[in-house]
Structures are given as structure tokens and as C-alpha cells.
Design an enzyme around this catalytic site. Structure first.
Site, PDB file in Angstrom:
ATOM      1  N   SER A 150       6.056 -15.889 -21.966  1.00 22.56           N
ATOM      2  CA  SER A 150       6.053 -15.326 -20.606  1.00 22.56           C
ATOM      3  C   SER A 150       5.178 -16.233 -19.762  1.00 22.56           C
ATOM      4  CB  SER A 150       5.449 -13.919 -20.655  1.00 22.56           C
ATOM      5  OG  SER A 150       5.129 -13.446 -19.373  1.00 22.56           O
TER       6      SER A 150
ATOM      7  N   TYR B 112      -1.251  -8.224 -23.511  1.00 20.71           N
ATOM      8  CA  TYR B 112       0.010  -8.955 -23.319  1.00 20.71           C
ATOM      9  C   TYR B 112      -0.263 -10.438 -23.112  1.00 20.71           C
ATOM     10  CZ  TYR B 112       4.811  -9.644 -21.531  1.00 20.71           C
ATOM     11  OH  TYR B 112       6.117 -10.057 -21.340  1.00 20.71           O
TER      12      TYR B 112
HETATM   13  N1  LIG Z   1      11.121  -8.521 -18.362  1.00 18.67           N
HETATM   14  C1  LIG Z   1      10.218  -9.416 -17.987  1.00 18.67           C
HETATM   15  O1  LIG Z   1       9.811  -9.489 -16.814  1.00 18.67           O
HETATM   16  C2  LIG Z   1       9.713 -10.432 -18.966  1.00 18.67           C
HETATM   17  C3  LIG Z   1       9.045 -11.563 -18.447  1.00 18.67           C
HETATM   18  C4  LIG Z   1       8.579 -12.522 -19.348  1.00 18.67           C
HETATM   19  C5  LIG Z   1       8.774 -12.353 -20.701  1.00 18.67           C
HETATM   20  N2  LIG Z   1       9.409 -11.228 -21.162  1.00 18.67           N
HETATM   21  C6  LIG Z   1       9.596 -11.114 -22.608  1.00 18.67           C
HETATM   22  O2  LIG Z   1      10.983 -11.179 -22.876  1.00 18.67           O
HETATM   23  C7  LIG Z   1      11.272 -10.493 -24.108  1.00 18.67           C
HETATM   24  C8  LIG Z   1      12.451  -9.554 -23.916  1.00 18.67           C
HETATM   25  O3  LIG Z   1      12.091  -8.510 -23.010  1.00 18.67           O
HETATM   26  P1  LIG Z   1      13.146  -7.812 -22.003  1.00 18.67           P
HETATM   27  O4  LIG Z   1      12.763  -8.214 -20.632  1.00 18.67           O
HETATM   28  O5  LIG Z   1      14.535  -8.059 -22.461  1.00 18.67           O
HETATM   29  O6  LIG Z   1      12.731  -6.280 -22.185  1.00 18.67           O
HETATM   30  P2  LIG Z   1      13.521  -5.049 -22.859  1.00 18.67           P
HETATM   31  O7  LIG Z   1      12.532  -3.942 -22.939  1.00 18.67           O
HETATM   32  O8  LIG Z   1      14.789  -4.804 -22.114  1.00 18.67           O
HETATM   33  O9  LIG Z   1      13.913  -5.587 -24.302  1.00 18.67           O
HETATM   34  C9  LIG Z   1      12.996  -5.706 -25.340  1.00 18.67           C
HETATM   35  C10 LIG Z   1      13.706  -5.366 -26.638  1.00 18.67           C
HETATM   36  O10 LIG Z   1      12.760  -5.503 -27.718  1.00 18.67           O
HETATM   37  C11 LIG Z   1      12.925  -4.385 -28.581  1.00 18.67           C
HETATM   38  N3  LIG Z   1      11.691  -4.123 -29.333  1.00 18.67           N
HETATM   39  C12 LIG Z   1      10.511  -3.675 -28.846  1.00 18.67           C
HETATM   40  N4  LIG Z   1       9.635  -3.508 -29.846  1.00 18.67           N
HETATM   41  C13 LIG Z   1      10.265  -3.877 -30.991  1.00 18.67           C
HETATM   42  C14 LIG Z   1       9.888  -3.933 -32.342  1.00 18.67           C
HETATM   43  N5  LIG Z   1       8.674  -3.542 -32.739  1.00 18.67           N
HETATM   44  N6  LIG Z   1      10.776  -4.388 -33.263  1.00 18.67           N
HETATM   45  C15 LIG Z   1      12.041  -4.763 -32.881  1.00 18.67           C
HETATM   46  N7  LIG Z   1      12.457  -4.696 -31.599  1.00 18.67           N
HETATM   47  C16 LIG Z   1      11.585  -4.267 -30.662  1.00 18.67           C
HETATM   48  C17 LIG Z   1      13.271  -3.231 -27.646  1.00 18.67           C
HETATM   49  O11 LIG Z   1      13.843  -2.137 -28.354  1.00 18.67           O
HETATM   50  C18 LIG Z   1      14.208  -3.916 -26.661  1.00 18.67           C
HETATM   51  O12 LIG Z   1      15.550  -3.887 -27.096  1.00 18.67           O
HETATM   52  C19 LIG Z   1       9.953  -9.811 -24.493  1.00 18.67           C
HETATM   53  O13 LIG Z   1       9.284 -10.587 -25.465  1.00 18.67           O
HETATM   54  C20 LIG Z   1       9.163  -9.801 -23.208  1.00 18.67           C
HETATM   55  O14 LIG Z   1       7.763  -9.733 -23.422  1.00 18.67           O
HETATM   56  C21 LIG Z   1       9.881 -10.276 -20.334  1.00 18.67           C
END
Ligand SMILES: NC(=O)c1ccc[n+]([C@@H]2O[C@H](COP(=O)([O-])OP(=O)(O)OC[C@H]3O[C@@H](n4cnc5c(N)ncnc54)[C@H](O)[C@@H]3O)[C@@H](O)[C@H]2O)c1
Length: 280
Positions: free
Chosen positions: A156, A169
Site C-alpha cells: 500500500s 497497517y
Molecule cells: N482498498 C484500498 O484502498 C487499498 C489500498 C492499498 C492497499 N490495499 C490492499 O489491497 C489488498 C486487497 O484489499 P481490497 O481493497 O481488495 O479489500 P477487500 O476487503 O475488498 O478484499 C480483501 C480480501 O481479503 C480477504 N481476507 C481478509 N482477511 C483474510 C484472511 N485472514 N485470510 C484470507 N483472506 C482474508 C477478505 O475476505 C477479502 O476478500 C489488501 O492487502 C489491502 O490492504 C487496499
């Protein structure tokens, strides 16, 4: 468009959001897909809903509708045995493991001094240790098989800078970049590349349907949608509040492509220029 026919792509957290977008894109290009997602009940520390088994099933159906195969596994990246079993199943069902995307994560927000052990432990266990366990399992598999693979972690912009109210985080995401570079160095001679993608805010439930994120962007409880977008847009040089999951997918596809064979140990930002003024 790179053809991934006959390749196997393993994605953690693929039930929805960015992981789902990556899965559909690789399926479009002919890859068989293995998803591992914990669905309901992954963490008590967050203010938004996690996906359900129905979401995981729907993603599996949408992938299979593209004419490829998909294993959709319910499991938790906090447990090594769930990850190792997923890797084993990928190889036994599809014959190889070619691309691994360590994507699962949660977004829990609280001022640093109010961050209790439960929140810290939850975020570190999923966002840092979960990524380590995923990369370790994938690296062991590619080393054993002798087939050069691609490993991509998702950090991120919170791994490139400070972020008030997100201490766990931020610590986890900086850690993901460090572990990615270390695996890249150790696997360098094998032909396997290991890189990390650092998105700014992404239009997924984690951020755009999360009351804690709305407050983070605006400093207000219960802000309007316009206020949230305006607040979020201040992070980027391009003035966009967030990118779409497909924008992150484009970076992941590039790092998995043959053209990226000599790119390893890199942190690729997809951030609308968020740190364009960084001297580093
Ligand atoms: N959304 C944002 O703004 C953003 C920005 C930068 C980075 N990220 C990163 O991107 C990645 C994906 O996030 P997203 O935006 O798709 O969010 P999201 O919440 O839509 O998806 C995250 C997925 O991870 C799964 N998950 C959570 N805990 C888990 C566990 N213990 N074991 C297995 N699966 C698990 C959830 O069930 C979900 O399907 C994450 O690592 C997040 O930190 C997100």
C-alpha cells in the site's frame, strides 16, 4: 495481452475487491485460478463487512464462465496449513504454480496510542505474517519444482509513508515491502521474481464502504460522499480519490508477464503520483 493459458495463478483474498479483479483478468488470459479467502469472521477489528461464502462462490462461477478452472478455497492466511494445502491443491489439480499474489488484508484504523493488542495482533497476523506465510509457501514450491515463478505481494502507499491512525497497517505494509525484497534477493538465482505493488486508495469495500476510512479522509463522523471523495483526493497529485481495482490488476499483470522477467525486488506504486515529490 499476455497469454497465461496453462498457467496456475494463486490469489489470497480473491473473493472480492482487488483479488477478484486479478483473478478475472488472469482467467480472461487463460490461466487456471486458485483462490484462498477466509470470508466471514476474519477479524473483529474492522468497521466494514467482509465478503460472504456467496461472494466467493459467485467469483468462482464468474471465473469458470471464462472457460478455465477455479478452486475456491475457504481458508485463513493466519494459518500456514491452509496456505500450504492451497499450494498443494494448486499443483495436484493444475500441475504447476506459476503466479502467486499475496493480496489478503484488512484495514483497521485507530489512533496509535489507542491501538490495543488485539487490533495490532490482528493486523500484523493477517497483513504481515499472512503475506510472509503465503510467499514462503510459494517460494518453497517454485524452488522444489525448479520452475521459475512470479510472486507479487500487495502492500500500500501506507508502506511508503506515514499514515496517522493506521499504525498497525502502516507497520505491516512497510514490513511487506521488506520481506518482498528479501525473498527477491534469496530467489534471484532461480529466475523467480518477487515484487510488491503499492496502491493508493482503491475503490473497494475496504475503503469506499468503511466508516472509519471516511472519518480518516475528512476528520468528520458521518461525512457526505462528496466530502469523502474530496478528502481522499487530497492524497494524490492527480486529484483522484481512488483508483479502480483494474488499475492495480494492470500492474500485477505486467509484473507477471514475460516482459518483466528482469524486474525483481521492486515496489511499484499505483498511486496517482502520491509520492511524486519524494526525493528517494
Ligand atoms: N482498498 C484500498 O484502498 C487499498 C489500498 C492499498 C492497499 N490495499 C490492499 O489491497 C489488498 C486487497 O484489499 P481490497 O481493497 O481488495 O479489500 P477487500 O476487503 O475488498 O478484499 C480483501 C480480501 O481479503 C480477504 N481476507 C481478509 N482477511 C483474510 C484472511 N485472514 N485470510 C484470507 N483472506 C482474508 C477478505 O475476505 C477479502 O476478500 C489488501 O492487502 C489491502 O490492504 C487496499
Amino acid at each position: 495481452m499476455t497469454d497465461f493459458t496453462g498457467k496456475t495463478v494463486f490469489i489470497t483474498g480473491g473473493a472480492r475487491g482487488q483479488g477478484r479483479s486479478h483473478a478475472l483478468a488472469f482467467a480472461d488470459r487463460g490461466a487456471n485460478i486458485v483462490i484462498l479467502d477466509s470470508v466471514e469472521g476474519a477479524s473483529d477489528s474492522i468497521a466494514y463487512d467482509l465478503p460472504t461464502q456467496d461472494d466467493l462462490d459467485a467469483t468462482q462461477r464468474d471465473i469458470e464462465a471464462k472457460g478455465v478452472r477455479c478452486l475456491a478455497l475457504t481458508g485463513d492466511v493466519r494459518h500456514s496449513e491452509h496456505i500450504e494445502s492451497a499450494v498443494k491443491q494448486a499443483v495436484s489439480e493444475f500441475g504447476s504454480l506459476d503466479v502467486t499474489i499475496a493480496n489478503a488484508g484488512i484495514f483497521a484504523l485507530r489512533p496509535a496510542v489507542e491501538t490495543d493488542d488485539a487490533l495490532w495482533d490482528d493486523v500484523i497476523a493477517i497483513n504481515l505474517s499472512g503475506v510472509f506465510r503465503t510467499v514462503r509457501a510459494a517460494a518453497a514450491q517454485v524452488k522444489d519444482s525448479g520452475v521459475a515463478g512470479r510472486i507479487i505481494t500487495i502492500a500500500s502507499m501506507a508502506g511508503r509513508m506515514e499514515f496517522p491512525n493506521a499504525v498497525a497497517y502502516v507497520a505491516a505494509k512497510w514490513g511487506v515491502i521488506g520481506l518482498t525484497k528479501t525473498f527477491a534477493a534469496e530467489l534471484g538465482q532461480t529466475g523467480t521474481t518477487v515484487n510488491v505493488v503499492c496502491p493508493t486508495n482503491v475503490d473497494t469495500t475496504m475503503v469506499t464502504d468503511n466508516p472509519d476510512a471516511a472519518t480518516l479522509f475528512t476528520g468528520k463522523d458521518d461525512p457526505s460522499e462528496e466530502e469523502v471523495e474530496k478528502g481522499a483526493a487530497q492524497f494524490t497529485k492527480q486529484g483522484i480519490p481512488w483508483v479502480e481495482p483494474e488499475d492495480v490488476t494492470a500492474a500485477v499483470l505486467f509484473l507477471a508477464s514475460p516482459e518483466a522477467r528482469y524486474i525483481t525486488g521492486e515496489a511499484l506504486t499505483v498511486s496517482g503520483g502520491q509520492i511524486a515529490d519524494n526525493v528517494a
